[in-house]
Design a protein around this motif. Sequence first.
Motif, PDB file in Angstrom:
ATOM      1  N   GLY A   1      -3.324  -7.330   1.822  1.00 19.99           N
ATOM      2  CA  GLY A   1      -4.763  -7.535   1.900  1.00 19.99           C
ATOM      3  C   GLY A   1      -5.521  -6.836   0.790  1.00 19.99           C
ATOM      4  O   GLY A   1      -6.759  -6.923   0.735  1.00 19.99           O
ATOM      5  N   THR A   2      -4.807  -6.147  -0.087  1.00 21.60           N
ATOM      6  CA  THR A   2      -5.452  -5.357  -1.136  1.00 21.60           C
ATOM      7  C   THR A   2      -4.955  -5.733  -2.527  1.00 21.60           C
ATOM      8  O   THR A   2      -5.738  -5.759  -3.476  1.00 21.60           O
ATOM      9  N   LEU A   3      -3.665  -6.023  -2.650  1.00 21.08           N
ATOM     10  CA  LEU A   3      -3.022  -6.163  -3.955  1.00 21.08           C
ATOM     11  C   LEU A   3      -2.569  -7.594  -4.220  1.00 21.08           C
ATOM     12  O   LEU A   3      -2.516  -8.432  -3.306  1.00 21.08           O
ATOM     13  N   THR A   4      -2.206  -7.850  -5.460  1.00 25.95           N
ATOM     14  CA  THR A   4      -1.501  -9.070  -5.815  1.00 25.95           C
ATOM     15  C   THR A   4      -0.248  -9.180  -4.956  1.00 25.95           C
ATOM     16  O   THR A   4       0.447  -8.184  -4.727  1.00 25.95           O
ATOM     17  N   ALA A   5       0.073 -10.362  -4.474  1.00 24.44           N
ATOM     18  CA  ALA A   5       1.159 -10.540  -3.504  1.00 24.44           C
ATOM     19  C   ALA A   5       2.484  -9.953  -3.994  1.00 24.44           C
ATOM     20  O   ALA A   5       3.182  -9.259  -3.245  1.00 24.44           O
ATOM     21  N   ALA A   6       2.833 -10.206  -5.248  1.00 24.17           N
ATOM     22  CA  ALA A   6       4.100  -9.689  -5.770  1.00 24.17           C
ATOM     23  C   ALA A   6       4.094  -8.165  -5.806  1.00 24.17           C
ATOM     24  O   ALA A   6       5.108  -7.522  -5.508  1.00 24.17           O
ATOM     25  N   HIS A   7       2.970  -7.578  -6.144  1.00 21.17           N
ATOM     26  CA  HIS A   7       2.870  -6.122  -6.188  1.00 21.17           C
ATOM     27  C   HIS A   7       2.908  -5.535  -4.782  1.00 21.17           C
ATOM     28  O   HIS A   7       3.502  -4.477  -4.558  1.00 21.17           O
ATOM     29  N   ALA A   8       2.271  -6.216  -3.843  1.00 20.28           N
ATOM     30  CA  ALA A   8       2.279  -5.748  -2.456  1.00 20.28           C
ATOM     31  C   ALA A   8       3.694  -5.739  -1.894  1.00 20.28           C
ATOM     32  O   ALA A   8       4.113  -4.788  -1.230  1.00 20.28           O
ATOM     33  N   SER A   9       4.446  -6.793  -2.185  1.00 16.90           N
ATOM     34  CA  SER A   9       5.822  -6.864  -1.709  1.00 16.90           C
ATOM     35  C   SER A   9       6.676  -5.759  -2.327  1.00 16.90           C
ATOM     36  O   SER A   9       7.473  -5.106  -1.639  1.00 16.90           O
ATOM     37  N   ALA A  10       6.484  -5.519  -3.616  1.00 15.59           N
ATOM     38  CA  ALA A  10       7.262  -4.486  -4.291  1.00 15.59           C
ATOM     39  C   ALA A  10       6.881  -3.094  -3.782  1.00 15.59           C
ATOM     40  O   ALA A  10       7.745  -2.230  -3.601  1.00 15.59           O
ATOM     41  N   PHE A  11       5.597  -2.875  -3.532  1.00 14.81           N
ATOM     42  CA  PHE A  11       5.163  -1.569  -3.020  1.00 14.81           C
ATOM     43  C   PHE A  11       5.723  -1.335  -1.622  1.00 14.81           C
ATOM     44  O   PHE A  11       6.170  -0.221  -1.292  1.00 14.81           O
ATOM     45  N   ARG A  12       5.709  -2.356  -0.801  1.00 10.80           N
ATOM     46  CA  ARG A  12       6.278  -2.226   0.550  1.00 10.80           C
ATOM     47  C   ARG A  12       7.755  -1.861   0.464  1.00 10.80           C
ATOM     48  O   ARG A  12       8.238  -1.003   1.209  1.00 10.80           O
ATOM     49  N   ALA A  13       8.461  -2.499  -0.470  1.00 11.82           N
ATOM     50  CA  ALA A  13       9.883  -2.184  -0.633  1.00 11.82           C
ATOM     51  C   ALA A  13      10.060  -0.760  -1.141  1.00 11.82           C
ATOM     52  O   ALA A  13      10.986  -0.051  -0.720  1.00 11.82           O
ATOM     53  N   TYR A  14       9.176  -0.325  -2.020  1.00 10.01           N
ATOM     54  CA  TYR A  14       9.263   1.051  -2.513  1.00 10.01           C
ATOM     55  C   TYR A  14       9.125   2.053  -1.375  1.00 10.01           C
ATOM     56  O   TYR A  14       9.854   3.050  -1.321  1.00 10.01           O
ATOM     57  N   VAL A  15       8.183   1.810  -0.475  1.00 11.73           N
ATOM     58  CA  VAL A  15       8.005   2.720   0.660  1.00 11.73           C
ATOM     59  C   VAL A  15       9.288   2.778   1.495  1.00 11.73           C
ATOM     60  O   VAL A  15       9.652   3.831   2.017  1.00 11.73           O
ATOM     61  N   LYS A  16       9.973   1.659   1.599  1.00 15.58           N
ATOM     62  CA  LYS A  16      11.254   1.671   2.305  1.00 15.58           C
ATOM     63  C   LYS A  16      12.259   2.583   1.607  1.00 15.58           C
ATOM     64  O   LYS A  16      13.041   3.278   2.270  1.00 15.58           O
ATOM     65  N   THR A  17      12.231   2.596   0.258  1.00 12.94           N
ATOM     66  CA  THR A  17      13.160   3.490  -0.451  1.00 12.94           C
ATOM     67  C   THR A  17      12.835   4.944  -0.140  1.00 12.94           C
ATOM     68  O   THR A  17      13.727   5.781  -0.021  1.00 12.94           O
ATOM     69  N   VAL A  18      11.565   5.245  -0.011  1.00 14.39           N
ATOM     70  CA  VAL A  18      11.153   6.611   0.313  1.00 14.39           C
ATOM     71  C   VAL A  18      11.619   6.982   1.715  1.00 14.39           C
ATOM     72  O   VAL A  18      12.159   8.071   1.952  1.00 14.39           O
ATOM     73  N   ARG A  19      11.433   6.065   2.638  1.00 15.72           N
ATOM     74  CA  ARG A  19      11.744   6.357   4.040  1.00 15.72           C
ATOM     75  C   ARG A  19      13.244   6.387   4.318  1.00 15.72           C
ATOM     76  O   ARG A  19      13.687   7.052   5.242  1.00 15.72           O
ATOM     77  N   HIS A  20      13.994   5.646   3.521  1.00 14.92           N
ATOM     78  CA  HIS A  20      15.438   5.582   3.761  1.00 14.92           C
ATOM     79  C   HIS A  20      16.234   6.324   2.695  1.00 14.92           C
ATOM     80  O   HIS A  20      17.447   6.143   2.572  1.00 14.92           O
ATOM     81  N   ALA A  21      15.530   7.164   1.937  1.00 16.10           N
ATOM     82  CA  ALA A  21      16.187   7.976   0.900  1.00 16.10           C
ATOM     83  C   ALA A  21      16.977   7.105  -0.069  1.00 16.10           C
ATOM     84  O   ALA A  21      18.040   7.488  -0.552  1.00 16.10           O
TER      85      ALA A  21
END
Length: 353
Positions: free
Chosen positions: A228-248
């Motif tokens: 709801g804030t970012l370009t769709a491709a960037h939003a998807s990549a950011f969401r995946a990045y947060v997963k890397t943070v949460r799952h080490a």
Amino acid sequence: MQATITVTPAQLPELLLHVAVVRPVFLWGAPGIGKSSLVRDFAAALGLECVTLLGTQLAPEDLIGVPELVDGRSRFAPPESIARDEPYCLFLDELNASAPEVQKAFYSLILDRRIGTYELPAGSVVIGAGNRATDNALARPMASALINRLIHVHLRASADDWLKWAAEHGVHPWIVDYLVQRPDHLWSPPPKTEEPFSSPRAWHMLSDVLGSYGDDIADETLAALAFGTLTAAHASAFRAYVKTVRHAYDLEAVLKGEAPWPRRPEERDLLYFLAEAFRARLVKELPADKRGASGSGRDLGFRAKTLLVELAEISLECAQLVIANDADGAPALPTWFLVEVARDVPRLMAARS
């Protein structure tokens, strides 16, 4: 108006310091890159109050004032927001989005620094700002008489500048860390359709809501906010990045062989993010000429080929993403590396072509 020469946010204050104090300036730039906040910060640095007038919310009489009788004669009384005794910064925001009659009302204020009998106090500065028609933003053609009354400066987004600002203004660490890895995602051209797009403003808004939720925000909520804030491709990549943070999960761990590429179907967005980050690392660090490469550069090239083989076994599409050409159709990675990939991973290159 097309930009011939652009400046970054870090370069703008010094330019304004020398230019805006002697002539009115018009600041061009895409929506959301920080034009308004930069002007306010500049005014504060000079110790001036910043008075903002939004061109889209004004009528001509809001500038020239209304007539009043003084000693039997009529004169226009300028509005209180403009008629001040102390020097100040007059910021004409969205000037080129205002109606033609409003733009005309600005002429004497911009060039002669007066409205009727009122003159801006000595030491005042006048700065205008607006978006470009090419950004699919509200913008009207500026008359040549108005264009010729202003010195035009074109602002571009700078990831380095914004990250320095973000580190000093409490921007969420997930966003700072992500944009350190993907500075190209700070800004994207505004789309022609009505949909969110990435900009410094958009990342700042996302930071604010992430701070409101806290780091235990649900993945579904995070996705809704990011998309709801970012370009769709960037939003998807950011969401995946947060997963890397949460799952080490970390690209460094993959490069060092301490962690494998994620393989589970539910981790596909994570795999895409790591593949994009892997590509960005190779573009940045692989030497253009292998003969002059350092030991670390050669080691990275050797390790990268091994990782590409492993990645292609999981997802040929992700492996192709790593070695794909840039937006102009030119190779993004060094030729020597692509030649070695063609030799060692022929099926990957065949699929690419």
